[in-house]
Design a protein around this motif. Structure first.
Motif, PDB file in Angstrom:
ATOM      1  N   LEU A 170      41.252 -52.771 -49.856  1.00 50.14           N
ATOM      2  CA  LEU A 170      40.004 -52.071 -49.510  1.00 50.14           C
ATOM      3  C   LEU A 170      40.264 -50.743 -48.794  1.00 50.14           C
ATOM      4  CD1 LEU A 170      37.765 -55.071 -48.383  1.00 50.14           C
ATOM      5  CD2 LEU A 170      37.860 -53.950 -50.596  1.00 50.14           C
ATOM      6  N   SER A 171      41.515 -50.309 -48.757  1.00 50.16           N
ATOM      7  CA  SER A 171      41.813 -49.035 -48.094  1.00 50.16           C
ATOM      8  C   SER A 171      41.138 -47.880 -48.836  1.00 50.16           C
ATOM      9  CB  SER A 171      43.327 -48.811 -48.089  1.00 50.16           C
ATOM     10  OG  SER A 171      43.581 -47.441 -47.869  1.00 50.16           O
ATOM     11  N   PRO A 172      40.344 -47.063 -48.126  1.00 52.02           N
ATOM     12  CA  PRO A 172      39.710 -45.908 -48.780  1.00 52.02           C
ATOM     13  C   PRO A 172      40.745 -44.958 -49.372  1.00 52.02           C
ATOM     14  CG  PRO A 172      38.747 -46.298 -46.608  1.00 52.02           C
ATOM     15  CD  PRO A 172      39.932 -47.211 -46.722  1.00 52.02           C
ATOM     16  N   ALA A 173      41.951 -44.904 -48.777  1.00 48.37           N
ATOM     17  CA  ALA A 173      42.984 -43.971 -49.251  1.00 48.37           C
ATOM     18  C   ALA A 173      43.488 -44.333 -50.648  1.00 48.37           C
ATOM     19  CB  ALA A 173      44.149 -43.940 -48.263  1.00 48.37           C
ATOM     20  N   LEU A 174      43.270 -45.559 -51.095  1.00 49.68           N
ATOM     21  CA  LEU A 174      43.705 -45.921 -52.456  1.00 49.68           C
ATOM     22  C   LEU A 174      42.897 -45.150 -53.495  1.00 49.68           C
ATOM     23  CD1 LEU A 174      44.275 -49.795 -52.546  1.00 49.68           C
ATOM     24  CD2 LEU A 174      45.783 -47.976 -51.777  1.00 49.68           C
ATOM     25  N   ARG A 175      41.647 -44.853 -53.134  1.00 47.29           N
ATOM     26  CA  ARG A 175      40.778 -44.155 -54.081  1.00 47.29           C
ATOM     27  C   ARG A 175      40.731 -42.653 -53.842  1.00 47.29           C
ATOM     28  NH1 ARG A 175      39.729 -49.311 -54.130  1.00 47.29           N
ATOM     29  NH2 ARG A 175      39.487 -49.408 -51.883  1.00 47.29           N
ATOM     30  N   SER A 213      51.160 -29.534 -40.017  1.00 49.13           N
ATOM     31  CA  SER A 213      50.277 -28.758 -40.909  1.00 49.13           C
ATOM     32  C   SER A 213      49.429 -29.689 -41.784  1.00 49.13           C
ATOM     33  CB  SER A 213      51.092 -27.820 -41.808  1.00 49.13           C
ATOM     34  OG  SER A 213      51.976 -27.065 -41.026  1.00 49.13           O
ATOM     35  N   GLY A 214      48.953 -30.741 -41.180  1.00 52.26           N
ATOM     36  CA  GLY A 214      48.040 -31.647 -41.887  1.00 52.26           C
ATOM     37  C   GLY A 214      48.723 -32.603 -42.843  1.00 52.26           C
ATOM     38  N   ARG A 215      50.062 -32.618 -42.861  1.00 52.25           N
ATOM     39  CA  ARG A 215      50.752 -33.479 -43.842  1.00 52.25           C
ATOM     40  C   ARG A 215      50.859 -34.929 -43.393  1.00 52.25           C
ATOM     41  NH1 ARG A 215      56.054 -32.351 -44.317  1.00 52.25           N
ATOM     42  NH2 ARG A 215      56.141 -30.887 -42.586  1.00 52.25           N
ATOM     43  N   ALA A 216      50.809 -35.143 -42.096  1.00 50.09           N
ATOM     44  CA  ALA A 216      51.021 -36.520 -41.608  1.00 50.09           C
ATOM     45  C   ALA A 216      49.851 -37.416 -42.006  1.00 50.09           C
ATOM     46  CB  ALA A 216      51.164 -36.503 -40.098  1.00 50.09           C
ATOM     47  N   LEU A 217      50.187 -38.672 -42.271  1.00 49.48           N
ATOM     48  CA  LEU A 217      49.169 -39.690 -42.532  1.00 49.48           C
ATOM     49  C   LEU A 217      49.084 -40.516 -41.252  1.00 49.48           C
ATOM     50  CD1 LEU A 217      50.608 -40.316 -46.037  1.00 49.48           C
ATOM     51  CD2 LEU A 217      48.268 -39.505 -45.612  1.00 49.48           C
ATOM     52  N   PRO A 235      42.990 -39.738 -51.665  1.00 52.12           N
ATOM     53  CA  PRO A 235      44.157 -39.531 -50.798  1.00 52.12           C
ATOM     54  C   PRO A 235      43.842 -38.812 -49.487  1.00 52.12           C
ATOM     55  CG  PRO A 235      44.322 -38.218 -52.817  1.00 52.12           C
ATOM     56  CD  PRO A 235      43.122 -39.089 -52.964  1.00 52.12           C
ATOM     57  N   THR A 236      42.651 -38.221 -49.379  1.00 51.43           N
ATOM     58  CA  THR A 236      42.314 -37.566 -48.107  1.00 51.43           C
ATOM     59  C   THR A 236      41.524 -38.507 -47.191  1.00 51.43           C
ATOM     60  OG1 THR A 236      40.228 -36.686 -48.909  1.00 51.43           O
ATOM     61  CG2 THR A 236      42.172 -35.306 -49.238  1.00 51.43           C
ATOM     62  N   ALA A 237      41.245 -39.699 -47.691  1.00 50.79           N
ATOM     63  CA  ALA A 237      40.419 -40.641 -46.914  1.00 50.79           C
ATOM     64  C   ALA A 237      41.296 -41.431 -45.931  1.00 50.79           C
ATOM     65  CB  ALA A 237      39.705 -41.578 -47.874  1.00 50.79           C
ATOM     66  N   PRO A 238      40.654 -42.122 -44.958  1.00 54.60           N
ATOM     67  CA  PRO A 238      41.436 -42.888 -43.973  1.00 54.60           C
ATOM     68  C   PRO A 238      42.281 -43.992 -44.610  1.00 54.60           C
ATOM     69  CG  PRO A 238      39.121 -42.742 -43.325  1.00 54.60           C
ATOM     70  CD  PRO A 238      39.208 -42.170 -44.693  1.00 54.60           C
ATOM     71  N   LEU A 239      43.342 -44.364 -43.909  1.00 52.14           N
ATOM     72  CA  LEU A 239      44.279 -45.364 -44.440  1.00 52.14           C
ATOM     73  C   LEU A 239      43.688 -46.771 -44.439  1.00 52.14           C
ATOM     74  CD1 LEU A 239      47.646 -44.249 -42.779  1.00 52.14           C
ATOM     75  CD2 LEU A 239      46.743 -43.649 -45.038  1.00 52.14           C
ATOM     76  N   LEU A 240      42.732 -47.004 -43.581  1.00 47.77           N
ATOM     77  CA  LEU A 240      42.160 -48.352 -43.487  1.00 47.77           C
ATOM     78  C   LEU A 240      40.640 -48.269 -43.539  1.00 47.77           C
ATOM     79  CD1 LEU A 240      44.402 -49.644 -40.569  1.00 47.77           C
ATOM     80  CD2 LEU A 240      44.414 -50.523 -42.909  1.00 47.77           C
ATOM     81  N   PRO A 241      40.000 -49.350 -43.973  1.00 47.84           N
ATOM     82  CA  PRO A 241      38.544 -49.340 -43.962  1.00 47.84           C
ATOM     83  C   PRO A 241      38.003 -49.188 -42.543  1.00 47.84           C
ATOM     84  CG  PRO A 241      39.398 -51.507 -44.646  1.00 47.84           C
ATOM     85  CD  PRO A 241      40.574 -50.602 -44.498  1.00 47.84           C
ATOM     86  N   GLY A 242      36.872 -48.536 -42.420  1.00 49.73           N
ATOM     87  CA  GLY A 242      36.314 -48.248 -41.093  1.00 49.73           C
ATOM     88  C   GLY A 242      35.384 -49.343 -40.609  1.00 49.73           C
ATOM     89  N   VAL A 243      34.858 -49.093 -39.426  1.00 49.66           N
ATOM     90  CA  VAL A 243      34.013 -50.083 -38.761  1.00 49.66           C
ATOM     91  C   VAL A 243      32.804 -50.475 -39.617  1.00 49.66           C
ATOM     92  CG1 VAL A 243      32.372 -50.204 -36.833  1.00 49.66           C
ATOM     93  CG2 VAL A 243      34.711 -49.515 -36.425  1.00 49.66           C
ATOM     94  N   GLY A 244      32.282 -49.504 -40.363  1.00 45.87           N
ATOM     95  CA  GLY A 244      31.098 -49.787 -41.185  1.00 45.87           C
ATOM     96  C   GLY A 244      31.349 -50.860 -42.240  1.00 45.87           C
ATOM     97  N   ALA A 245      32.610 -51.064 -42.595  1.00 41.05           N
ATOM     98  CA  ALA A 245      32.914 -52.007 -43.684  1.00 41.05           C
ATOM     99  C   ALA A 245      33.419 -53.349 -43.163  1.00 41.05           C
ATOM    100  CB  ALA A 245      33.963 -51.380 -44.605  1.00 41.05           C
ATOM    101  N   VAL A 246      33.295 -53.561 -41.855  1.00 39.68           N
ATOM    102  CA  VAL A 246      34.009 -54.713 -41.272  1.00 39.68           C
ATOM    103  C   VAL A 246      33.651 -56.049 -41.904  1.00 39.68           C
ATOM    104  CG1 VAL A 246      34.672 -53.852 -38.999  1.00 39.68           C
ATOM    105  CG2 VAL A 246      32.374 -54.753 -39.350  1.00 39.68           C
ATOM    106  N   ARG A 247      32.367 -56.243 -42.192  1.00 41.90           N
ATOM    107  CA  ARG A 247      32.003 -57.575 -42.712  1.00 41.90           C
ATOM    108  C   ARG A 247      32.551 -57.771 -44.119  1.00 41.90           C
ATOM    109  NH1 ARG A 247      28.341 -60.430 -39.042  1.00 41.90           N
ATOM    110  NH2 ARG A 247      27.411 -61.909 -40.455  1.00 41.90           N
ATOM    111  N   ALA A 286      49.043 -48.323 -47.513  1.00 42.05           N
ATOM    112  CA  ALA A 286      48.098 -47.284 -47.947  1.00 42.05           C
ATOM    113  C   ALA A 286      48.743 -45.905 -47.818  1.00 42.05           C
ATOM    114  CB  ALA A 286      46.825 -47.371 -47.115  1.00 42.05           C
ATOM    115  N   GLY A 287      49.465 -45.694 -46.712  1.00 41.42           N
ATOM    116  CA  GLY A 287      50.135 -44.406 -46.503  1.00 41.42           C
ATOM    117  C   GLY A 287      51.174 -44.146 -47.588  1.00 41.42           C
ATOM    118  N   LEU A 288      51.932 -45.166 -47.933  1.00 40.87           N
ATOM    119  CA  LEU A 288      52.967 -44.996 -48.960  1.00 40.87           C
ATOM    120  C   LEU A 288      52.332 -44.741 -50.332  1.00 40.87           C
ATOM    121  CD1 LEU A 288      55.514 -47.767 -47.880  1.00 40.87           C
ATOM    122  CD2 LEU A 288      55.653 -45.301 -47.459  1.00 40.87           C
TER     123      LEU A 288
END
Ligand SMILES: NC(=O)C1=CN([C@@H]2O[C@H](COP(=O)(O)OP(=O)(O)OC[C@H]3O[C@@H](n4cnc5c(N)ncnc54)[C@H](O)[C@@H]3O)[C@@H](O)[C@H]2O)C=CC1
Ligand SMILES: CC(=O)C(=O)O
Ligand SMILES: [Mg+2]
Length: 609
Positions: free
Chosen positions: A506-511, A438-442, A513-525, A292-294
C-alpha cells in the motif's frame, strides 16, 4: 453501519444493541455508556436520565462540533492532549469519533510527540487513573489486581510497559502507563480493536529517573529500579496471570529497556501470542519503508547495504527484519545476510571485539577490516557506501551535513530514515536532508513532519515533498487485529513477513515515485485491514489460527475483518438487570471490590465459543 451481517458466524460482535446494567448518574459517569446530550428521549426515560441532562437531544455530529471547538481553544499541544484525555474519561464514543474525524490533526496529540510530554508530566497532570498499575513490591497481588479487569473472555489486547525506555525519553516509571494507554488508543483508532476489550498495564519496578525520585508529587514506587531475579519473577507473574485470567488476550510489550526487551520477547514468543512493538513493529514498518525506497531507486533488497546508527532495541529489531528478508530473497543464511548490515552504537562500529548483547552479536564485524579500532559513523559510510541509513540513537543532529553528503556521493537515491522520537531527537530533519542531497534522498521519519518545499523539481522548480512517518503505529494495530481475530496461539516470523508485505503493497511510492514511502494517517484503517488479512492468512498457513470459519477469499476475509472492527457510533442501549451481571462476574472472577462493579457496568460483547 447495518446491524445485520452476511456472516452467519461472527466471533466478535461489534453491532446491535449494547447491554447496559446501570442507570442514572452512574451511567452518565461511565464513559463507555455515557452519551451526554445525545441520549435519546426513550433512553432518558428508560435509564432515569431526565432531570440529569439539559432538554435538547443532540446528534453525535453536533457533539463532535462542540468538542472540536473546545479543543481548538486549548492554548498548546499538551493542553489539547489533556483535554482529549478528559473527554475520553467522559464519553468514549465521542472521543474516538472526534479523533477519527480529525485524525491527521490529532494523531500527534494523542501519540508521539505530545504523548511523550504527557508522560513526562504524568504525576503533575494526574487527575484520574486509567489502566492497571502493578507493583514489584506486591508480586503476590498481581493476579488479584489483574483479575479486577474482567472475566476470561473480556480482554483481547493487553499493552504492557515496564517504563524503562519510553519513546526516546528514557525511564518514566509509573507514568509509563500512558504509553500503554496511547498504544491502545491507536489500536482502536487504526484497527478497530474494541476499546472496552483492551487493558493498559504498567509494571512499576521503581525508577532510575532521579528527577522523578526527587519529585514529591511522583506517583510511582519511590525507589531504584529493580533488576535481576526479582524483576524476572515480576514479569513472569504478570505474564502467567494474564494468560490464566484472559486466555485469549494478545500481549504487546512496549518500551522495555534494552537489556530486557529482546530477552523477554525471546523467552515468551515460542509459548504465547505476544509481540514487542519496538523490536518487531519497528522492524516491520522500517523494512516496508526500505522496500518502497528501493523500488523508487530501482534497487533490490538483495543488494542493500544498511547502516543502523543506534544499536538498541529498535535498531537491532530493524537489523533482524532486514537481515531475514535479505536471507529469504537471496536464499542465503542469516549470518551471511548480516554481512550487509553495519551497526553503530556509542563506541562506534560494533565489532567482535566490542562488548555486545546477544542481539547485536550476529552483526559484529571483524575489527581487522578497519583502520581504526572503533570506526565512527562517517568512517563507516566512507568505507561501506551504504544505500540505506537508519537512526535509532536518540542523538539529535547526529546525521550531519558531512555525513549525509558523503553518503549521497556514492548512491543516487539514498534512503535515509531518522527514526528517533520524539521530534526533537531526530538524527536530522527532512528539510536539511533534502537540501543537502538536492532532493535526492528518500526520507521517512519517526515522528510527523510537515511537507518540505525546495528547488528539487525539473529545472530546479520548487517542489513539495511529503515525508512519510515511519512509525510502528503504521503496522502494530493491523498485526494485533490479525492475531486477535484469528485467535493466533503464536505470532510467527512468517506472520511478520506477511505484515510487511501488507504495508509495502500500500506504499504510495509504488505508484508515484514522488509520493511518501509509507501510507499516511488518512489510510490507517485500510492499512490495518490489509495487514490483518495478510497476518490471518499466514496464521492459518502456519497452523496457529485457532479461530474456525475464517473466510477463504481475500474480499470475503476483508469483509469479515471489517465487520468485527469497532466503530465510534452510538448503538442502542438495552437495559439488563444489574444483579445478574454482577453475580456472574463475581462467580467467574471470585473477586469483590469497586472495579469489578465498574466492569459489570460495561458492555458485554457477545463472543461465541
Ligand atoms: N519510529 C519508530 O517506530 C520507533 C522509534 N523508536 C525510537 O528510536 C529511539 C531508540 O529507541 P530504542 O531502541 O527503544 O532505545 P534503546 O535505548 O534501546 O536504543 C538506543 C541506542 O542508541 C545508542 N546510542 C545512544 N547514544 C549514542 C551515540 N552517541 N552514538 C551511537 N549510539 C548511541 C544507545 O547506546 C542504544 O543502544 C528512540 O528515540 C525511540 O523513540 C523506537 C521504536 C520505534
Ligand atoms: C514509536 C515507538 O514505539 C517508540 O518511539 O518507542
Ligand atoms: Mg515504543
Amino acid at each position: 453501519m447495518s446491524s445485520t451481517s452476511k456472516f452467519s458466524h461472527l466471533p466478535l460482535s461489534t453491532r446491535g444493541p449494547i447491554e447496559c446494567a446501570v442507570s442514572e448518574t452512574v451511567l452518565l459517569n461511565t464513559p463507555y455508556f455515557n452519551r451526554g446530550s445525545a441520549h435519546t428521549a426513550e433512553e432518558r426515560k428508560e435509564f432515569n436520565l431526565t432531570g440529569l441532562l439539559p432538554h435538547s437531544v443532540q446528534t453525535l455530529d453536533q457533539q463532535v462540533k462542540r468538542a472540536y471547538q473546545q479543543y481548538s481553544t486549548r492554548p498548546d499541544d499538551l493542553a489539547k492532549n489533556t483535554f482529549l484525555t478528559s473527554l475520553k474519561e467522559q464519553n468514549a464514543v465521542l472521543y474516538f469519533r472526534l479523533l477519527q474525524d480529525h485524525l491527521s490533526e490529532m494523531f500527534s496529540i494523542v501519540y508521539t510527540p505530545t504523548e511523550g510530554d504527557a508522560i513526562q508530566n504524568f504525576s503533575r497532570l494526574f487527575r484520574r487513573p486509567e489502566g492497571c498499575f502493578l507493583n514489584i513490591d506486591n508480586i503476590d497481588r498481581v493476579s488479584h489486581d489483574l483479575a479486577q479487569w474482567g472475566r476470561p473472555e473480556d480482554i483481547d489486547y493487553i499493552v504492557v510497559s515496564d517504563g524503562e525506555e519510553i519513546l526516546g525519553i528514557g525511564d518514566q516509571g509509573a507514568g509509563s502507563i500512558l504509553i500503554s494507554v496511547a498504544k491502545l488508543v491507536l489500536t482502536t483508532l487504526c484497527a478497530g480493536i474494541h476499546p472496552n476489550r483492551t487493558l493498559p498495564v504498567v509494571l512499576d519496578c521503581g525508577t532510575d529517573n532521579e528527577k522523578l525520585l526527587n519529585d514529591e508529587l511522583y506517583l510511582g514506587l519511590r525507589k531504584k529500579r529493580a533488576r535481576g531475579e526479582k524483576y524476572d519473577e515480576f514479569v513472569d507473574e504478570f505474564v502467567q496471570s494474564a494468560r490464566k485470567l484472559f486466555p485469549k488476550a494478545y500481549i504487546h510489550f512496549e518500551d522495555f529497556g534494552l537489556k530486557n526487551a529482546r530477552r523477554i520477547l525471546d523467552h515468551y514468543r515460542p509459548k504465547i501470542p505476544c509481540f514487542n512493538d519496538d523490536v518487531q513493529g519497528t522492524g516491520c514498518v522500517t523494512l516496508a519503508a526500505i522496500m518502497a525506497g528501493l523500488h523508487v531507486s530501482k534497487q533490490e533488497l538483495k543488494d542493500v547495504k544498511l547502516v543502523v546508527f543506534g544499536a538498541g532495541t529498535a535498531g537491532v529489531g530493524i537489523a533482524d527484519q532486514v537481515r531475514d528478508a535479505i536471507a529469504a530473497e537471496k536464499g542465503i543464511s542469516k549470518d551471511e545476510a548480516a554481512k550487509q548490515i553495519w551497526l553503530i552504537d556509542k563506541p562506534g562500529l560494533l565489532t567482535t571485539s566490542s562488548d555486545l548483547d546477544a542481539g547485536q552479536k550476529p552483526f559484529a564485524k571483524d575489527p581487522s577490516d578497519w583502520p581504526s579500532s572503533s570506526p565512527s559513523l562517517l568512517e563507516v559510510i566512507k568505507q561501506v557506501h551504504p544505500n540505506v541509513l537508519i537512526g535509532t540513537s536518540t542523538v539529535p543532529g547526529s546525521f550531519t551535513e558531512e555525513i549525509i553528503k558523503e553518503m549521497s556521493s556514492h548512491t543516487p537515491r539514498p534512503v535515509i530514515l531518522p527514526l528517533s522520537n520524539p521530534t526533537r531527537l531526530h538524527e536530522a530533519v527532512p528539510k536539511d536532508i533534502l537540501t543537502w542531497t538536492s532532493g535526492r534522498a528518500l526520507v521517512a521519519t519517526g515522528s510527523p513532519f510537515d511537507p518540505v518545499t525546495g528547488p528539487w523539481g525539473a529545472q530546479n522548480k520548487d517542489m513539495t515533498i511529503e515525508v512519510a512517518e515511519c512509525n510502528n503505529s503504521v503496522v502494530f494495530p493491523g498485526i494485533g487485529l490479525g492475531c486477535v481475530l484469528s485467535r493466533a496461539s503464536l505470532l510467527t516470523d512468517k506472520m511478520l513477513v506477511s505484515a510487511v508485505r501488507g504495508v509495502a503493497d500500500l506504499s504510495p511510492a509504488l505508484r508515484d515515485p514522488t509520493a511518501p514511502l509509507l501510507p499516511g494517517v488518512g489510510a490507517v484503517r485500510d492499512v490495518s485491514v490489509r495487514v490483518a488479512r495478510e497476518v490471518i492468512r499466514s496464521a492459518v498457513g502456519e497452523g496457529v489460527a485457532t479461530e474456525r470459519d475464517i473466510p477463504a477469499g481475500d474480499d470475503e476475509l476483508e469483509d469479515w475483518i471489517r465487520e468485527q472492527m469497532w466503530e465510534p457510533v452510538y448503538r442502542p442501549l438495552k437495559r439488563v438487570e444489574p444483579a445478574g451481571a454482577s453475580r456472574q462476574a463475581k462467580a467467574e472472577l471470585k473477586v469483590v471490590g469497586s472495579l469489578e462493579d465498574v466492569k459489570s457496568k460495561q458492555e458485554r460483547v457477545k463472543l461465541s465459543k
